[in-house]
Design a protein around this motif. Structure first.
Motif, short mmCIF file in Angstrom:
data_model
loop_
_atom_site.label_atom_id
_atom_site.label_comp_id
_atom_site.label_asym_id
_atom_site.label_seq_id
_atom_site.Cartn_x
_atom_site.Cartn_y
_atom_site.Cartn_z
N GLU A 17 -43.38 -37.40 12.29
CA GLU A 17 -42.61 -36.89 11.14
C GLU A 17 -42.40 -37.98 10.10
OE1 GLU A 17 -40.40 -33.33 13.61
OE2 GLU A 17 -39.32 -35.20 13.19
N LEU A 18 -42.27 -39.20 10.57
CA LEU A 18 -42.17 -40.32 9.65
C LEU A 18 -43.44 -40.41 8.80
CD1 LEU A 18 -40.33 -42.76 8.99
CD2 LEU A 18 -41.57 -44.04 10.70
N ALA A 62 -42.38 -41.19 0.54
CA ALA A 62 -41.29 -41.41 1.48
C ALA A 62 -41.10 -42.91 1.67
CB ALA A 62 -41.63 -40.74 2.80
N ASP A 77 -43.63 -37.66 6.31
CA ASP A 77 -42.79 -37.94 5.15
C ASP A 77 -43.44 -38.94 4.21
OD1 ASP A 77 -39.56 -37.65 6.85
OD2 ASP A 77 -40.95 -36.15 6.08
N GLU A 78 -44.31 -39.77 4.73
CA GLU A 78 -45.06 -40.69 3.89
C GLU A 78 -46.24 -39.99 3.21
OE1 GLU A 78 -44.50 -44.49 6.93
OE2 GLU A 78 -46.47 -44.13 6.03
N GLY A 79 -46.52 -38.77 3.62
CA GLY A 79 -47.65 -38.05 3.05
C GLY A 79 -48.97 -38.38 3.73
N PRO A 130 -41.37 -35.28 0.57
CA PRO A 130 -41.16 -35.76 -0.81
C PRO A 130 -41.99 -34.96 -1.81
CG PRO A 130 -42.42 -37.36 0.46
CD PRO A 130 -41.98 -36.32 1.40
N GLY A 153 -45.58 -34.62 -2.99
CA GLY A 153 -45.74 -36.04 -3.27
C GLY A 153 -47.12 -36.58 -2.90
N ALA A 189 -44.25 -39.49 -6.03
CA ALA A 189 -43.19 -39.31 -5.04
C ALA A 189 -43.73 -39.67 -3.68
CB ALA A 189 -42.71 -37.85 -5.04
#
Lengths: 250, 250
Positions: B57-58, A184, B61-63, B200, B225, A182
């Motif tokens: 934050e982007l 983003a 979200d990508e980890g 994620p 994720g 998973a």
DNA sequence: GTCTGTCGGTTGTGTATACAACTCTAATAC
DNA sequence: GTATTAGAGTTGTATACACAACCGACAGAC
């Protein structure tokens, strides 16, 4: 005994998100249905538009709603189940779910491979194909496939748009190893999949080997999290019924 | 022939995200390393703090990065690979990656099951166990397991904390069916996994059946994720080597 | 009929500001 | 020495405002 009452702050955007989630799940807002505008919700909840947006973005990250700039926010649809253990193409699976599949090649290029791909294929000279799979006209998956240029030189762009790679290749296939993660969505994935950057996606990396055990294809498949899920049959780890490739993880 | 030059807006938070991503990937910021504060980045890039946050934050979200309120933003670590086809527990897998596994039961209750669980187990009266798996003291997975109360009454809370369900059950197991999806972390998952809401996650739902083909366990596994990915061996769909449970999807 | 442009409304990006909640360090009290 | 508190700095939430980019409906031109 004495106790103390403390005032604990409540996070306002969670309240909005909880209320909207409840409305979606109870059917007040049906699948595909447009939600009230940010401005309307701002009035309804007496909160700033930024707070409303924060709530909506939370729900989007859950896959429950989606948005189009200028159009509005709407309830998202149901995921397609893709069995990993079934002999079916993505297209077959869409048809089984009552959808119309389409496939478009976005890029078709002979070039130097990324290092991990070059290492797997044993050559830096590769054919790279970037394609998108649509379901009912909506993006369903973005797929990048690499094969050695030596092999790819026999394939036309029209070939790979019409027919899966596995059917085009001149080598018997032994199998594949796939990772499922998973993540983003990146900017370009988001653009192709028509999801926001950062939305959860299933990111699959696959190395397909020929009957001589050597990799012949490397491919990356990216699915929007809200559009699909995988199904795996995990036979028991008992020695008497264990298949060759799978074991129960836990 | 005449042409027109148009000024196209560039999205500022993408520039920050791209620059920071590049620094992480090139090793300027090592794994676990604290990044400059939002205020410092705001000065460095001459952008408002909100724009800096949007970029961070982007990346979260990508980890790629993570944050702790009051502490700062830092680079996140590497995912653990979990083979689906290998006879190994989550704990075994962590140890193979050089980590120390732990398991804590958060909730242990006899109660009425959610409808889908009741339907699968054939009874609404179930034992529900909510537990968290830690790797090196950090949350790795949140797992909810349901079994029929009839069966669960013989199990103590200490039992299920110490030993996997599969080893505790008094019935031979035939196998399991598992779905794997990408989703955004809910509030409670986020709390347990110490990730932000909306990050994620891999969401796995599993129904484990006994040798009579009836479900004996239902379980939900949620992995951040950025912490893990699954590996599947997909043998070829050629009839001569096809295993019973798996087929090549594409 | 089709095509183009305008308009009002929508979401997306960006600034400035304010305050809450948290973290860590240093100073102070015992 | 330990325990507590204050302060500076950090991230997290929220408001107000402004403008860009997009969408769909509608009117007008052909």
């Amino acid at each position: 005994m004495y106790t103390t009452l403390i005032q604990v702050r409540t996070i306002r955007y969670h309240h909005i998100a909880d209320e909207l989630r409840s409305r979606v799940q109870s059917g007040v807002y049906a699948s595909g249905r447009l939600l009230p505008s940010e401005s309307e919700l701002s009035s309804e909840f007496s909160m700033s538009r930024v707070t409303v947006r924060k709530a909506l973005e939370l729900l989007r990250d859950e896959g429950l709603v989606d948005s189009r700039q200028g159009f509005g926010w709407f309830v998202a649809g149901e995921p397609v189940r893709q069995p990993l253990g079934r002999l079916a193409t993505i297209e077959d699976q869409m048809r089984a779910s009552g959808m119309t599949p389409e496939r478009h090649v976005l890029e078709f290029a002979f070039e130097k491979a990324p290092r991990d791909v070059a290492r797997a294929l044993g050559t830096p000279n590769v054919l790279r194909v970037l394609r998108i799979n649509l379901a009912d006209g909506e993006p369903f998956a973005v797929v990048t496939v690499w094969c050695a240029a030596e092999r790819g030189q026999h394939l036309s762009r029209a070939d790979v748009e019409r027919t899966p790679f596995y059917e085009l290749l001149d080598v018997p296939l032994e199998g594949a190893t796939q990772t499922i993660a998973a993540d983003a969505a990146t900017k370009s994935e988001a653009t192709h999949l028509n999801v926001p950057e950062g939305a959860p996606v299933l990111r699959c990396r696959r190395v397909t080997t020929g009957s001589d055990g050597k990799p012949v294809l490397v491919s990356h498949h990216v699915f929007p999290g809200h559009r699909t899920e995988f199904v795996v049959d995990l036979p028991s780890a008992e020695p008497s019924i264990a298949p060759s490739g799978l074991r129960l993880v836990e």
